[in-house]
Design an enzyme around this catalytic site. Structure first.
Site, PDB file in Angstrom:
ATOM      1  N   GLY A 133      31.806  38.856  32.520  1.00 46.85           N
ATOM      2  CA  GLY A 133      31.497  39.896  33.497  1.00 46.85           C
ATOM      3  C   GLY A 133      31.304  39.394  34.922  1.00 46.85           C
ATOM      4  O   GLY A 133      30.571  40.006  35.697  1.00 46.85           O
TER       5      GLY A 133
ATOM      6  N   ASN B 186      33.550  39.501  37.247  1.00 43.60           N
ATOM      7  CA  ASN B 186      34.121  40.525  38.145  1.00 43.60           C
ATOM      8  C   ASN B 186      33.186  41.714  38.281  1.00 43.60           C
ATOM      9  O   ASN B 186      33.049  42.278  39.363  1.00 43.60           O
ATOM     10  CB  ASN B 186      35.506  40.952  37.648  1.00 43.60           C
ATOM     11  CG  ASN B 186      36.567  39.939  38.019  1.00 43.60           C
ATOM     12  OD1 ASN B 186      36.951  39.827  39.174  1.00 43.60           O
ATOM     13  ND2 ASN B 186      37.014  39.159  37.038  1.00 43.60           N
TER      14      ASN B 186
ATOM     15  N   MET C 221      39.246  43.027  26.953  1.00 43.43           N
ATOM     16  CA  MET C 221      40.284  42.425  26.123  1.00 43.43           C
ATOM     17  C   MET C 221      40.897  43.395  25.103  1.00 43.43           C
ATOM     18  O   MET C 221      41.446  42.976  24.089  1.00 43.43           O
ATOM     19  CB  MET C 221      39.741  41.175  25.414  1.00 43.43           C
ATOM     20  CG  MET C 221      39.254  40.087  26.358  1.00 43.43           C
ATOM     21  SD  MET C 221      40.442  39.695  27.685  1.00 43.43           S
ATOM     22  CE  MET C 221      41.608  38.705  26.765  1.00 43.43           C
ATOM     23  N   ARG C 222      40.784  44.680  25.380  1.00 46.82           N
ATOM     24  CA  ARG C 222      41.418  45.705  24.543  1.00 46.82           C
ATOM     25  C   ARG C 222      42.388  46.483  25.403  1.00 46.82           C
ATOM     26  O   ARG C 222      42.212  46.539  26.624  1.00 46.82           O
ATOM     27  CB  ARG C 222      40.370  46.668  24.000  1.00 46.82           C
ATOM     28  CG  ARG C 222      39.310  46.013  23.166  1.00 46.82           C
ATOM     29  CD  ARG C 222      39.717  46.029  21.734  1.00 46.82           C
ATOM     30  NE  ARG C 222      38.761  45.351  20.895  1.00 46.82           N
ATOM     31  CZ  ARG C 222      38.901  45.256  19.581  1.00 46.82           C
ATOM     32  NH1 ARG C 222      39.953  45.777  18.987  1.00 46.82           N
ATOM     33  NH2 ARG C 222      38.003  44.621  18.861  1.00 46.82           N
TER      34      ARG C 222
ATOM     35  N   ASN D 208      43.175  47.725  36.708  1.00 44.30           N
ATOM     36  CA  ASN D 208      43.057  46.458  35.977  1.00 44.30           C
ATOM     37  C   ASN D 208      43.244  45.308  36.957  1.00 44.30           C
ATOM     38  O   ASN D 208      43.937  45.437  37.962  1.00 44.30           O
ATOM     39  CB  ASN D 208      44.123  46.385  34.883  1.00 44.30           C
ATOM     40  CG  ASN D 208      43.974  45.139  34.032  1.00 44.30           C
ATOM     41  OD1 ASN D 208      42.862  44.736  33.701  1.00 44.30           O
ATOM     42  ND2 ASN D 208      45.079  44.492  33.698  1.00 44.30           N
TER      43      ASN D 208
ATOM     44  N   HIS E 267      44.561  41.325  37.052  1.00 39.38           N
ATOM     45  CA  HIS E 267      45.308  40.359  36.243  1.00 39.38           C
ATOM     46  C   HIS E 267      45.376  39.035  37.006  1.00 39.38           C
ATOM     47  O   HIS E 267      45.708  39.025  38.187  1.00 39.38           O
ATOM     48  CB  HIS E 267      46.709  40.894  35.955  1.00 39.38           C
ATOM     49  CG  HIS E 267      47.487  39.979  35.079  1.00 39.38           C
ATOM     50  ND1 HIS E 267      47.246  39.880  33.715  1.00 39.38           N
ATOM     51  CD2 HIS E 267      48.443  39.067  35.366  1.00 39.38           C
ATOM     52  CE1 HIS E 267      48.052  38.967  33.211  1.00 39.38           C
ATOM     53  NE2 HIS E 267      48.782  38.458  34.184  1.00 39.38           N
TER      54      HIS E 267
HETATM   55  C1  GRF Z   1      39.489  37.587  34.635  1.00 40.19           C
HETATM   56  O1  GRF Z   1      40.198  36.404  34.894  1.00 40.19           O
HETATM   57  C2  GRF Z   1      40.433  38.748  34.584  1.00 40.19           C
HETATM   58  O2  GRF Z   1      41.495  38.644  35.474  1.00 40.19           O
HETATM   59  C3  GRF Z   1      40.930  38.657  33.175  1.00 40.19           C
HETATM   60  O3  GRF Z   1      39.797  38.290  32.419  1.00 40.19           O
HETATM   61  C4  GRF Z   1      38.888  37.560  33.237  1.00 40.19           C
HETATM   62  C5  GRF Z   1      37.565  38.254  33.172  1.00 40.19           C
HETATM   63  O4  GRF Z   1      36.510  37.504  33.654  1.00 40.19           O
HETATM   64  N1  GRF Z   1      41.563  39.891  32.792  1.00 40.19           N
HETATM   65  P1  GRF Z   1      35.074  38.147  33.813  1.00 40.19           P
HETATM   66  O5  GRF Z   1      34.640  38.731  32.456  1.00 40.19           O
HETATM   67  O6  GRF Z   1      35.116  39.205  34.879  1.00 40.19           O
HETATM   68  O7  GRF Z   1      34.176  37.015  34.180  1.00 40.19           O
END
Ligand code: GRF
Length: 208
Positions: free
Chosen positions: A13, A15, A91-92, A108, A110
């Site tokens: 988490g 982000n 991750m879903r 999203n 990426h």
């Molecule tokens: C990030 O690198 C995002 O781009 C990818 O999964 C990671 C998530 O990291 N889809 P976090 O859970 O926000 O630390």
């Protein structure tokens, strides 16, 4: 205009934290109405608790029927008054119940420059492909995984002495800037969709 976000997570988490921090420092005009986690043990849930954000954690069993899971998620997001659904390390896949309830309002992030290196290992795939530039993409999610209209991208150079770890760290740093900044464009109402001359739906970012 302040926008209300629902953030979907599965893991650490960071982000989500960047979004929480940007709201706190005033650079993102938004609130987080709900954090949904696909895993009850995701560290990101602690971040949500610390920020006083309501959470919903779903067990693995709920996902045995992905459509039912997404109906539950869509209902909770609607009840929380969410305008935009923000996938942040979720991750879903998201399915019709969420995609239709929040049409063109599911985002999203990426960790590569789409359409290059889609899928779950974007950083490693770019690194081991030997490309010299990769980066970060924020896009609108639709039924085609990692293929929805791109809103923002930022390049990250792969340096000669990079390891996968050092590259990962720089990609994450860029993610933590780009996601809140892109959400702020949405809050300012500056992102619109257009069909271009090849029939592709693309975003247009209005200047201030
Ligand atoms: C990030 O690198 C995002 O781009 C990818 O999964 C990671 C998530 O990291 N889809 P976090 O859970 O926000 O630390």
């Amino acid at each position: 205009m302040s926008i209300r976000l629902g953030v979907l997570i599965s893991g650490s988490g960071t982000n989500l934290q960047a979004i929480i921090d940007a709201i706190a420092d005033g650079s993102l005009d938004a609130s987080v109405g709900l954090v949904v986690s696909s895993r009850p043990d995701a560290y990101g849930l602690k971040r949500a608790h610390a920020a006083g954000i309501p959470v919903m954690a779903l067990s693995r069993e709920v996902y045995e029927n992905p459509l039912t899971a997404d109906e539950v998620i869509a209902g909770a997001l609607r009840d929380a008054g969410v305008d935009y659904v923000v996938m942040a390390g979720y991750m879903r896949k998201v399915h019709e119940p969420v995609l239709l309830a929040f049409e063109n309002r599911v985002l999203n992030i990426h960790p590569a420059l789409l359409p290059s290196f889609p899928g779950a290992h974007g950083i490693a795939d770019a690194f081991f492909a030997g490309v010299k530039v990769t980066g970060v993409t924020v896009h609108i999610a639709n039924e085609n995984y990692d293929q929805g209209p791109i809103i923002a991208q930022r390049a990250v150079e792969i340096l000669p002495d990079d390891t996968l770890d050092t590259l990962e760290a720089r990609i994450h740093e860029v993610e933590h800037e780009l996601y809140p900044a892109t959400l702020q464009l949405l809050a300012e109402g500056r992102v619109s969709l257009q069909v271009n001359e090849r029939g592709r739906v693309v975003t247009v970012i209005d200047k201030v």
